[in-house]
Design a protein around this motif. Structure first.
Motif, PDB file in Angstrom:
ATOM      1  N   ARG A 121       0.246   7.659   2.441  1.00  0.00           N
ATOM      2  CA  ARG A 121      -0.891   7.154   3.212  1.00  0.00           C
ATOM      3  C   ARG A 121      -0.558   7.108   4.702  1.00  0.00           C
ATOM      4  O   ARG A 121       0.499   6.648   5.090  1.00  0.00           O
ATOM      5  N   ARG A 125     -16.074   4.794 -17.730  1.00  0.00           N
ATOM      6  CA  ARG A 125     -17.317   4.175 -17.262  1.00  0.00           C
ATOM      7  C   ARG A 125     -18.431   5.221 -17.207  1.00  0.00           C
ATOM      8  O   ARG A 125     -18.176   6.408 -17.020  1.00  0.00           O
ATOM      9  N   LEU A 126     -19.660   4.753 -17.333  1.00  0.00           N
ATOM     10  CA  LEU A 126     -20.796   5.647 -17.159  1.00  0.00           C
ATOM     11  C   LEU A 126     -20.865   6.063 -15.688  1.00  0.00           C
ATOM     12  O   LEU A 126     -20.455   5.317 -14.809  1.00  0.00           O
ATOM     13  N   MET A 127     -21.373   7.265 -15.448  1.00  0.00           N
ATOM     14  CA  MET A 127     -21.432   7.785 -14.078  1.00  0.00           C
ATOM     15  C   MET A 127     -22.290   6.931 -13.158  1.00  0.00           C
ATOM     16  O   MET A 127     -22.024   6.776 -11.978  1.00  0.00           O
ATOM     17  N   VAL A 128     -23.398   6.450 -13.694  1.00  0.00           N
ATOM     18  CA  VAL A 128     -24.328   5.665 -12.893  1.00  0.00           C
ATOM     19  C   VAL A 128     -24.751   4.467 -13.727  1.00  0.00           C
ATOM     20  O   VAL A 128     -25.127   4.619 -14.884  1.00  0.00           O
ATOM     21  N   SER A 129     -24.615   3.273 -13.184  1.00  0.00           N
ATOM     22  CA  SER A 129     -25.058   2.086 -13.914  1.00  0.00           C
ATOM     23  C   SER A 129     -25.556   1.046 -12.917  1.00  0.00           C
ATOM     24  O   SER A 129     -25.233   1.109 -11.739  1.00  0.00           O
ATOM     25  N   PRO A 130     -26.368   0.089 -13.414  1.00  0.00           N
ATOM     26  CA  PRO A 130     -26.994  -0.854 -12.477  1.00  0.00           C
ATOM     27  C   PRO A 130     -25.983  -1.795 -11.830  1.00  0.00           C
ATOM     28  O   PRO A 130     -26.245  -2.368 -10.825  1.00  0.00           O
ATOM     29  N   GLU A 183      -4.763   5.506 -20.496  1.00  0.00           N
ATOM     30  CA  GLU A 183      -6.049   4.841 -20.258  1.00  0.00           C
ATOM     31  C   GLU A 183      -6.887   5.674 -19.309  1.00  0.00           C
ATOM     32  O   GLU A 183      -6.476   5.998 -18.209  1.00  0.00           O
ATOM     33  N   LEU A 242       0.820  -1.211   0.000  1.00  0.00           N
ATOM     34  CA  LEU A 242       0.000   0.000   0.000  1.00  0.00           C
ATOM     35  C   LEU A 242       0.857   1.265   0.000  1.00  0.00           C
ATOM     36  O   LEU A 242       0.506   2.257  -0.632  1.00  0.00           O
ATOM     37  N   LEU A 288      -7.693   0.252   5.657  1.00  0.00           N
ATOM     38  CA  LEU A 288      -7.661  -0.532   4.420  1.00  0.00           C
ATOM     39  C   LEU A 288      -7.336  -1.999   4.707  1.00  0.00           C
ATOM     40  O   LEU A 288      -7.907  -2.903   4.101  1.00  0.00           O
TER      41      LEU A 288
END
Ligand SMILES: Cc1ncc(COP(=O)(O)O)c(C=O)c1O
Lengths: 403, 166
Positions: free
Chosen positions: B21, B161-166, B157, B14, B29
Motif C-alpha cells: 500500500r 453475498r448477493l450482488m445487490v441487496s437492500p 471461505e 495496514l 484510509l
C-alpha cells in the motif's frame, strides 16, 4: 422441475385478481431489478451489497456449532431466551444509555426486518399517516401500506447532509399523523443525527403526540461521533420503539437476528403478533447472538475501524473523479450525486453496470427524493473499491466526451 | 521499547495486511495527510520497527520440494551472556529461518529449512548438537502449513453475498 398442466394453465390466465389489493398494489422493488441485471455476470464489481463483507467471527459460529452438538434445538420463550434479553438490555444500557427491562420490554425478532413489521402492524390502523424521511430503507413504506396506513414522505437534502429537520417534519404533519419512522445512521445516505440535531425533532414529536419507530440497526457504525439513540432524548423513551439487530454490527445478516424494545404495553401487543406468526426467533441464532454480545466487542470494533477506513477511501475517490459526495457519518454507504452527468439515477446505474461493470443501486430505489443519487456500499475490499473507483472514473470521462 | 503513536500503529496494521500500500492510500484510509504517513514510515524504518517488506510465500505451491523442521533445543546458558551467544551461533546459519527463546520444557525453538530430510538431519547432527552448551535436541518436521503469521494459505471461505441487496 415438474410443472403440472394445471399450474401452466393458471400461469397463462393471470391469478392477480385473487390477490389482496393492498399487496397487489405494492410497486416492484427498484433493487430487485438491478439484482437481476447484475446477477450471474462474472467480472462485475459490486457496490450494491447492503451487508458486511466480513464473515461472522469464528467464535460466534463456533458457539452455535457447539450448542447444536449439545442438542439445543427446541423453541425458546416467545420473546427469546431470557439470557439473551438480559444481555441486550445490558448492552443497550452500556452503549447507548437507554434502559429496558428484559422481562417485558424486549422481544428477540427474526432480524430487524421482523421488528419493523411488528411495530407497524401493532400500531397502524387504516388511514393513519406514517411519516417517513426519504430517501430511506425500502421496507417502511410497503409495510405501512399493507397495514392500511398512508406513507407520507419527508424530503431530506444533500445540503443538510440528509439530516431530518424539524421544519421539513412539521410541514408534513396533519391531524392523521401518527408515527414517525427514523433511521439513523441511514441506509442509503449514511446520515446521522447528533443530540443537538435530535432536540428540535423531539419537540415536534411531543407537540403532535407522535409515536416513533427508530431503526438503529447501524448504530455501531457511527464514525466521528458516538451514536445517539432517539430513545435516550429526554421525554422520548416511552414514545420510541427501538429497532435494532445483529446483522450489521456483528456481521450476522444470514442469522436473521434482531430485536425490538419499547414500552411494556407496546411490547405486549407486538408479542401477540410475534407468538402467532413466528413463535420465537431461531434458537441457533439466539445462541450465536448471545455469544456476540458477550465476547464479540473487540472484533466488532475492528470491523467498524475497517469500514471507517474504506469510507474515507470512497469519499476521497468520488471527489477525485469529480462526483459530488457529502461525507457519510454512519452505516457503510456513500450517496454521491450523479446529477452533473445529466442522466437519471436509473439510467446512470444501468449504464454503469453494463458499460463499466460496476453495480450500484439508483437512489430512486429509496424513494423519489433519491433521484440524482447513487447508493454505493463500501463494504467491499480496498482492492475492489480502488478498482471500482477507477472504472467509474473512466466511465464518467466517457460520458463527458459523449456530451 | 518504543511507545508507538496511534498513527504508527495504524500504519503498521495496514501495512501488515498489505505491504504494497502506498503512503497516499494509507493516508486516505487513516484520514491524515500523506506527509505524516511518509514521516511515520521513515521513522518506523529507521527504528527497525519495520524490519523488511517481504512476500508471504506458500512454497508448497511450487514444484521444488523443501522440508522444514521445528527443533526444540535445550541448552545451558553461558556465564554472563545467557542465551544470546548461542542463539546467535545458531541463527547465523542461512538454513535457519527463525529462532525463538521459549519458556517451558526447552529453551530455543529453531526453524530449519532444507532440500530434504537428510539435509535437515545432517544440520542437526553436524552443526546444532555439537555446540558445547546444547544439551539435547528434538526435531519435529512440518507436514503442512495451514496458516502463517495470521494468513490462511488456502482460505475456503468465499464471498457468497448477493450482488445487490437492500
Ligand atoms: C435500515 C435497515 N433496517 C433494517 C434492515 C434489516 O436488517 P435485518 O433484518 O437483517 O436485521 C436493514 C438491512 O439492510 C437496513 O438497512
Amino acid at each position: 422441475m415438474i410443472v403440472n398442466e394445471d399450474t401452466k394453465q393458471q400461469q397463462v390466465k393471470s391469478m392477480n385478481s385473487y390477490l389482496a389489493p393492498l399487496v397487489r398494489d405494492i410497486p416492484p422493488s427498484g433493487i430487485r431489478k438491478f439484482f437481476d441485471l447484475a446477477n450471474g455476470s462474472k467480472d462485475i464489481i459490486t457496490l450494491g451489497v447492503g451487508e458486511p463483507d466480513f464473515t461472522t467471527p469464528w467464535h460466534v459460529r463456533e458457539a452455535c456449532v457447539y450448542s447444536l452438538e449439545r442438542g439445543v434445538t427446541a423453541y425458546t420463550s416467545n420473546a427469546g431466551m431470557i439470557e439473551l434479553r438480559e444481555a441486550i438490555s445490558q448492552y443497550l444500557h452500556d452503549s447507548f444509555e437507554v434502559g429496558y427491562d428484559p422481562q417485558n420490554q424486549i422481544i428477540v425478532t427474526v432480524g430487524g426486518s421482523e421488528a419493523i413489521d411488528l411495530a407497524l402492524r401493532a400500531l397502524v390502523a387504516p388511514g393513519d399517516e406514517i411519516l417517513i424521511p426519504e430517501p430511506c430503507y425500502v421496507s417502511y413504506s410497503p409495510i405501512t401500506s399493507i397495514g392500511g396506513g398512508v406513507p407520507v414522505g419527508i424530503e431530506t437534502y444533500a445540503k443538510d447532509d440528509f439530516k431530518l429537520t424539524a421544519e421539513a417534519l412539521e410541514a408534513q404533519i396533519t391531524p392523521k399523523s401518527k408515527i414517525l419512522i427514523l433511521c439513523y445512521p441511514s441506509n442509503p445516505t449514511g446520515a446521522t443525527m447528533t443530540y443537538e440535531d435530535w432536540l428540535p425533532i423531539a419537540k415536534v414529536v411531543e407537540k403532535h403526540d407522535l409515536i416513533v419507530i427508530s431503526d438503529e440497526i447501524y448504530a455501531e457504525l457511527t464514525y466521528n461521533d458516538t451514536h445517539v439513540s432517539f430513545a435516550s432524548i429526554p421525554g422520548m423513551m416511552d414514545r420510541t420503539i427501538l429497532v435494532s439487530g445483529f446483522s450489521k454490527a456483528f456481521a450476522m445478516t444470514g442469522w436473521r437476528m434482531g430485536y425490538v424494545c419499547a414500552h411494556p404495553d407496546i411490547i405486549a401487543a407486538m408479542l401477540k403478533i410475534h407468538q402467532y406468526t413466528v413463535m420465537c426467533a431461531p434458537v441457533m441464532g439466539q445462541v450465536a447472538a448471545l455469544e456476540a454480545l458477550k465476547n464479540g466487542m473487540e472484533e466488532k470494533n475492528r470491523m467498524v475501524e475497517s469500514y471507517n477506513q474504506r469510507r474515507r477511501l470512497i469519499v476521497q475517490g468520488f471527489h477525485d473523479i469529480g462526483l459530488e459526495c457529502h461525507e457519510p457519518q454512519g452505516a457503510f454507504y456513500a450517496f454521491p450525486s450523479i446529477a452533473s452527468t445529466g442522466l437519471s439515477s436509473e439510467a446512470f446505474a444501468q449504464r454503469l453496470l453494463l458499460e463499466a461493470k460496476v453495480a450500484a443501486v439508483p437512489g430512486t430505489a429509496f424513494g423519489a427524493t433519491g433521484e440524482g443519487f447513487l447508493r454505493c456500499s463500501y463494504a467491499t475490499s480496498v482492492a475492489q473499491l480502488t478498482e471500482a473507483l477507477d472504472r467509474m472514473g473512466t466511465f464518467l470521462h466517457k460520458l463527458k466526451q459523449e456530451s | 521499547m518504543k511507545e508507538l503513536t496511534e498513527l504508527k500503529l495504524k500504519v503498521l496494521d495496514l501495512l501488515n495486511e498489505d505491504a504494497r500500500r502506498s503512503p497516499l492510500l494509507l493516508s486516505t484510509l487513516i484520514g491524515v495527510d500523506e506527509e505524516a504517513v511518509k514521516e511515520a514510515i521513515a521513522e518506523l524504518e529507521a527504528d527497525h520497527v519495520i524490519v523488511k517488506y517481504a512476500a508471504v510465500v506458500n512454497w508448497s505451491k511450487i514444484e521444488e520440494e523443501t522440508v522444514t523442521a521445528l527443533i526444540e533445543v535445550q541448552i545451558t546458558p553461558e556465564r554472563g551472556r545467557g542465551f544470546e551467544g548461542i542463539a546467535e551461533r545458531i541463527y547465523l546459519y542461512p538454513q535457519v529461518k527463525s529462532v525463538y527463546l521459549m519458556s517451558g520444557a526447552y529453551d530455543l525453538l529453531v526453524e530449519v529449512e532444507g532440500r530434504n530430510l537428510r539435509e535437515v538431519a545432517n544440520f542437526v547432527s553436524e552443526k546444532l548438537s555439537p555446540i558445547d552448551s546444547v544439551l539435547s535436541t528434538k526435531t519435529n518436521f512440518i507436514l503442512k502449513k495451514y496458516k502463517q503469521d495470521g494468513i490462511i494459505f488456502e482460505d475456503r471461505e468465499e464471498d457468497n453475498r448477493l450482488m445487490v441487496s437492500p
